[in-house]
Each structure stands twice: as C-alpha cells, then as structure tokens.
Design a protein around this motif. Structure first.
Motif, PDB file in Angstrom:
ATOM      1  N   GLU A  81       0.862  -1.197   0.000  1.00 40.26           N
ATOM      2  CA  GLU A  81       0.000   0.000   0.000  1.00 40.26           C
ATOM      3  C   GLU A  81       0.898   1.246   0.000  1.00 40.26           C
ATOM      4  O   GLU A  81       1.009   1.957   0.989  1.00 40.26           O
ATOM      5  CB  GLU A  81      -0.928  -0.013   1.231  1.00 40.26           C
ATOM      6  CG  GLU A  81      -2.048   0.993   1.134  1.00 40.26           C
ATOM      7  CD  GLU A  81      -2.961   1.006   2.367  1.00 40.26           C
ATOM      8  OE1 GLU A  81      -2.758   0.187   3.289  1.00 40.26           O
ATOM      9  OE2 GLU A  81      -3.871   1.857   2.397  1.00 40.26           O
ATOM     10  N   GLU A  84      -1.937   5.775   0.332  1.00 38.07           N
ATOM     11  CA  GLU A  84      -3.102   5.356   1.109  1.00 38.07           C
ATOM     12  C   GLU A  84      -4.242   4.866   0.219  1.00 38.07           C
ATOM     13  O   GLU A  84      -4.649   5.551  -0.728  1.00 38.07           O
ATOM     14  CB  GLU A  84      -3.589   6.505   1.991  1.00 38.07           C
ATOM     15  CG  GLU A  84      -4.698   6.027   2.890  1.00 38.07           C
ATOM     16  CD  GLU A  84      -5.110   7.007   3.977  1.00 38.07           C
ATOM     17  OE1 GLU A  84      -4.603   8.138   4.000  1.00 38.07           O
ATOM     18  OE2 GLU A  84      -5.953   6.596   4.794  1.00 38.07           O
ATOM     19  N   GLY A  85      -4.709   3.667   0.506  1.00 41.06           N
ATOM     20  CA  GLY A  85      -5.865   3.125  -0.220  1.00 41.06           C
ATOM     21  C   GLY A  85      -5.525   2.522  -1.571  1.00 41.06           C
ATOM     22  O   GLY A  85      -6.396   1.979  -2.248  1.00 41.06           O
ATOM     23  N   LYS A 135      -7.271   1.111  12.264  1.00 38.80           N
ATOM     24  CA  LYS A 135      -8.233   0.729  11.210  1.00 38.80           C
ATOM     25  C   LYS A 135      -7.563   0.699   9.842  1.00 38.80           C
ATOM     26  O   LYS A 135      -7.956  -0.044   8.960  1.00 38.80           O
ATOM     27  CB  LYS A 135      -9.415   1.693  11.214  1.00 38.80           C
ATOM     28  CG  LYS A 135     -10.261   1.527  12.462  1.00 38.80           C
ATOM     29  CD  LYS A 135     -11.510   2.353  12.427  1.00 38.80           C
ATOM     30  CE  LYS A 135     -12.311   2.080  13.708  1.00 38.80           C
ATOM     31  NZ  LYS A 135     -13.260   3.130  14.019  1.00 38.80           N
ATOM     32  N   LYS A 136      -6.525   1.528   9.691  1.00 38.72           N
ATOM     33  CA  LYS A 136      -5.805   1.546   8.404  1.00 38.72           C
ATOM     34  C   LYS A 136      -4.988   0.271   8.234  1.00 38.72           C
ATOM     35  O   LYS A 136      -4.868  -0.272   7.143  1.00 38.72           O
ATOM     36  CB  LYS A 136      -4.913   2.778   8.323  1.00 38.72           C
ATOM     37  CG  LYS A 136      -5.751   4.006   8.581  1.00 38.72           C
ATOM     38  CD  LYS A 136      -5.204   5.283   8.061  1.00 38.72           C
ATOM     39  CE  LYS A 136      -6.358   6.296   8.118  1.00 38.72           C
ATOM     40  NZ  LYS A 136      -5.995   7.636   7.865  1.00 38.72           N
ATOM     41  N   ARG A 139      -7.357  -2.478   7.328  1.00 40.90           N
ATOM     42  CA  ARG A 139      -7.762  -2.405   5.919  1.00 40.90           C
ATOM     43  C   ARG A 139      -6.703  -3.093   5.048  1.00 40.90           C
ATOM     44  O   ARG A 139      -7.024  -3.808   4.104  1.00 40.90           O
ATOM     45  CB  ARG A 139      -7.890  -0.921   5.547  1.00 40.90           C
ATOM     46  CG  ARG A 139      -8.557  -0.659   4.223  1.00 40.90           C
ATOM     47  CD  ARG A 139      -8.641   0.827   3.957  1.00 40.90           C
ATOM     48  NE  ARG A 139      -7.329   1.465   4.091  1.00 40.90           N
ATOM     49  CZ  ARG A 139      -7.130   2.779   4.118  1.00 40.90           C
ATOM     50  NH1 ARG A 139      -8.146   3.603   4.055  1.00 40.90           N
ATOM     51  NH2 ARG A 139      -5.912   3.272   4.224  1.00 40.90           N
ATOM     52  N   GLU A 142      -7.079  -6.785   5.515  1.00 42.44           N
ATOM     53  CA  GLU A 142      -8.228  -7.302   4.741  1.00 42.44           C
ATOM     54  C   GLU A 142      -7.812  -7.612   3.317  1.00 42.44           C
ATOM     55  O   GLU A 142      -8.320  -8.531   2.693  1.00 42.44           O
ATOM     56  CB  GLU A 142      -9.348  -6.257   4.695  1.00 42.44           C
ATOM     57  CG  GLU A 142     -10.379  -6.464   5.774  1.00 42.44           C
ATOM     58  CD  GLU A 142     -11.267  -5.238   5.937  1.00 42.44           C
ATOM     59  OE1 GLU A 142     -11.447  -4.469   4.973  1.00 42.44           O
ATOM     60  OE2 GLU A 142     -11.748  -5.048   7.076  1.00 42.44           O
ATOM     61  N   PHE A 143      -6.882  -6.822   2.817  1.00 47.07           N
ATOM     62  CA  PHE A 143      -6.416  -7.042   1.449  1.00 47.07           C
ATOM     63  C   PHE A 143      -5.516  -8.271   1.355  1.00 47.07           C
ATOM     64  O   PHE A 143      -5.644  -9.078   0.441  1.00 47.07           O
ATOM     65  CB  PHE A 143      -5.684  -5.789   0.937  1.00 47.07           C
ATOM     66  CG  PHE A 143      -5.157  -5.952  -0.464  1.00 47.07           C
ATOM     67  CD1 PHE A 143      -6.012  -5.948  -1.558  1.00 47.07           C
ATOM     68  CD2 PHE A 143      -3.786  -6.131  -0.692  1.00 47.07           C
ATOM     69  CE1 PHE A 143      -5.520  -6.121  -2.853  1.00 47.07           C
ATOM     70  CE2 PHE A 143      -3.289  -6.307  -1.977  1.00 47.07           C
ATOM     71  CZ  PHE A 143      -4.159  -6.303  -3.058  1.00 47.07           C
TER      72      PHE A 143
END
Ligand code: BGC
Length: 409
Positions: A81, A84-85, A135-136, A139, A142-143
């Motif tokens: 990553e 971000e995102g 939470k980041k 995330r 989760e990936f």
C-alpha cells in the motif's frame, strides 16, 4: 494427573532463522524508515540492504544448507500500500511466490505482519499515535489475509511492540526523535485493537492458524551484589511493564503461543544520586560490546518466567552481536543446552529462530552490528557462510530428535 502437554500433538520443533523486510529486502522506498532513516544513521541509507527482494530464493537455499525447517520473515506494508488506499496486487503476489517457494521446499513460514516499518504516508499522519490508526492497518490486512489463508499457519502480528514504543517515544532514538512518553498510551490504544482484530480476522479465515506476538524479553538483575528492597521493587516493576504488559494485560486471550525475542540482560541500579541505571543502552552497540551483556543462561530464566501462561513458546529471535564468530558458535551451543534444560523443566518450547539469517540493516545502527549466520557482500550481494552456520546445522542435527516435541492441537 493431567500431563501439561496433553493439548499438544507430537511434531517437529521449528529450527529456523529470522529476518525482517526492511532490514534485508532493499529499496523499500515507500516506507517511513526509508524516508527518515538517514537522520538516525549518520546519513547511511538501507539502500539495497541484502537485496533479498530479488534474492529470496538464495536466502531459502541458505536455510536449506543449515537444514532449517522454518523461516521467520516479514511482509512490508508500504510495498503493498505505497499510497493510502492504493493496493498493489503484484507486490502481494511476490510475497505469495516467496511463501510458495518455502512450502515447496518444506520450510514452514512464520510470517510477521508488522516489523517496525510503516508506510511513509501512515507515519506522516502521526503513525500509531493517531486515534483509530489501527483501522488503516486492518484495511491492509483485509487485502492480504485472504491470499495467505491456508498457506501461512504461523503468524506474528507485531514484532516487539515494547521496543517500538521504547525506541520511538521513551528514548527517542528513532524518528521523530523526541522523547514523548505520553504517546505510548496512544500507541497502545492502537496496537491492542489491531492485534485483537487481526487475531479474529486470521482465525475466521483459518481456525487452524496460530497467532502470537514477538516481544522482547530481558531478565532484570541487580547491578550490585547486596539485596535491597528498593532495587527489588524496581526490578519487579520494570519486568512487569517491559516483559509482561504485552502478554498479561492486553493480549492474553488472543495469543496461541508466547513469542520471545531474547538477547540481553538488564542490570538495574537505583540510588539517590544515580536514579535508575540500566545496562540496556546504546553505547554497547556503538562499541560492539553488547556481547558482554549476553548471558545465555538467562534464556532459561526467561522461559521459566513465561511457563506460567501454559502456552507453547517460540523463541522468535535470539542471536549475538559480535564480529568474532567464535563467540557466536559458543553462544549457540549454550543456548541449545539451555533450551533442552527448559524443555526438560516442562516448558512447551516448540521453536527457535536465530537472529539473523544474515548480517543486515540494523535500524539506527545501520550496517555496523553483525548478527548474521551469513555475511553479505554489499557490492555483489553474495552470501558467505560463517562457521556458525555450520555449527547451527550440527546443532539442529544433534537436537532434532531430542526436541521433537509438540505442536498446538
Ligand atoms: C529486532 C530486530 C533487530 C534485533 C537486533 C530485535 O529487537 O526485532 O529487528 O535487528 O533485535 O538488534
């Protein structure tokens, strides 16, 4: 009477070596360490480190040479990553091929999900001290986790949260380079839910997975020879906060094994004039004399202290900082002797990972400290076995049957 090993099945002990991504991969250009390291290393960059990003198959061959059956390494969040995102599938795929390569060669991966480094964008937002920063991280998990399920069975969620907090916020020897002890509370407020939720995510994907943290453990000794109550209270307090906080207060119900990174002893002196004196301090790295503080017998004391949890234990890191490989050889032999004694004492020891597979980028001390079983030529990136690599192989051969113990059911 119930045997303390009843909930374990017999299997082979993990004989492994350990590394972490930023220390060996090289060109980790999106990480916070890459961005800030030069301010803390007298201008030295991690650069290509050991070039393990390209040479991971060479690294696997080194493990095979030593007849290791496991490898502890880490996955680099900032590669996957970088912004971000924005998730980069090809970077995740490269880690998957590394894992597949290990599995094809019967080497069990022990995968660390966070080993000190973060994406630069994350640190620039305040890193682990920002409310809900965890939470980041989730995330990101989760990936990656669905692709790891079924392939990786042993996870370390965090490497040494205690050293991370100590170096960053208590002594300020890592960026941002300020002592900000209050930030440790904020940091823990993120580490705790990050670990717990990661634990659940991993278990939901594969209930067989075994999850732990690798926490640094040091036995606190008095610096003087006579007993005094104040010193005793101080040692107990320090041991509780440095060694046990991570296991006790926060993660106990979310740990399948206890991960111990074991290096050094800490001597405590307390007096009115001298306040508190610790021997865990940088000058021992600077002058390469940290080995004077290496007492292999303390491993037995450390293992005895964590026996109370009744959980399996993995020595997730242990090694010796020295330029004299003969010292490393003797040290290794001693460590194995104390591991055997601990197993005989009833410690459910299921694995040992030597730090490190090879000399690497030692954080703010750059490349100076040598912990490796192999040396690395920084021009050609050729790896060369030190004699201790062969000693490690001989020890594995010798202890393989003796340590053939138990795994978690
Ligand atoms: C860390 C490693 C480090 C080693 C030797 C441990 O605290 O997990 O990244 O290289 O100690 O200093």
């Amino acid at each position: 009477m119930q045997n303390m090993h009843d909930n374990l099945t017999k299997s082979s002990f993990f004989f492994g070596a350990a590394t972490s991504a930023h220390q060996v991969e090289g060109n980790n250009i999106h990480s916070d360490w890459w961005k800030y390291e030069k301010d803390f290393t007298k201008g030295i960059s991690s650069g290509r480190a050991c070039a393990s990003y390209e040479l991971f198959k060479e690294d696997r061959k080194l493990l095979q040479e030593m007849e290791c059956n496991s490898y502890r390494f880490s996955i680099e969040w900032s590669r996957i990553e970088p912004r971000e995102g924005e998730f980069v599938q090809s970077e995740l795929d490269r880690y998957i091929s590394q894992i597949d390569d290990l599995l094809e060669h019967n080497i069990t991966p022990l995968l660390t999900l966070h080993h000190f480094s973060n994406p630069a964008w994350f640190e620039d937002q305040g890193g682990w001290t920002v409310k809900d920063a965890y939470k980041k991280y989730l995330r990101f998990l989760e990936f990656i986790l669905p692709s790891l399920a079924g392939k990786v069975k042993y996870f370390v969620t965090f490497n040494e949260p205690n050293i991370y907090i100590y170096s960053k916020y208590i002594v300020g020897s890592w960026f941002p380079g300020q002592r900000r002890p209050m930030q440790l509370i904020r940091c823990l407020r993120n580490f705790i839910p990050a670990h717990r939720k990661a634990y659940k995510m991993i278990k939901d994907l594969d209930p067989e997975s075994q999850i732990g943290i690798a926490s640094q453990f040091t036995v606190f000794h008095p610096a003087g020879t006579h007993f005094d109550l104040l010193n005793w209270v101080m040692r107990k307090t320090m041991s509780l906060s440095f060694n046990f906080l991570t296991y006790n207060l926060f993660w106990r119900k979310h740990l399948d094994y206890i991960g111990i990174n074991f290096y050094t002893r800490t001597r405590v002196a307390i007096s009115f004039s001298d306040a508190v004196r610790l021997n865990f301090n940088p000058e021992f790295y600077e002058d390469q004399k940290m080995h004077f503080l290496q007492f292999p017998e303390d491993l037995k004391l450390a293992l005895r202290q964590v026996k109370k949890y009744g959980l399996p234990v993995i020595v997730t890191e242990n090694g010796m900082l020295t330029n004299d490989d003969r010292e490393r050889q003797d040290y290794l032999k001693e460590i194995f002797k104390y591991m055997q004694e601990s197993i005989l004492d009833g410690v459910k020891l299921i694995g040992y990972f030597h730090w490190s597979l090879m000399d690497n980028f030692e954080w703010s001390f750059a490349f100076k400290p040598k912990f490796g079983l192999y040396s690395v030529n920084h021009e050609t990136f050729a790896r060369e076995a030190k004699p201790s690599a062969q000693i490690y192989r001989d020890l594995i051969r010798h202890y393989r049957k003796k340590f053939e113990v138990y795994e978690i059911k």
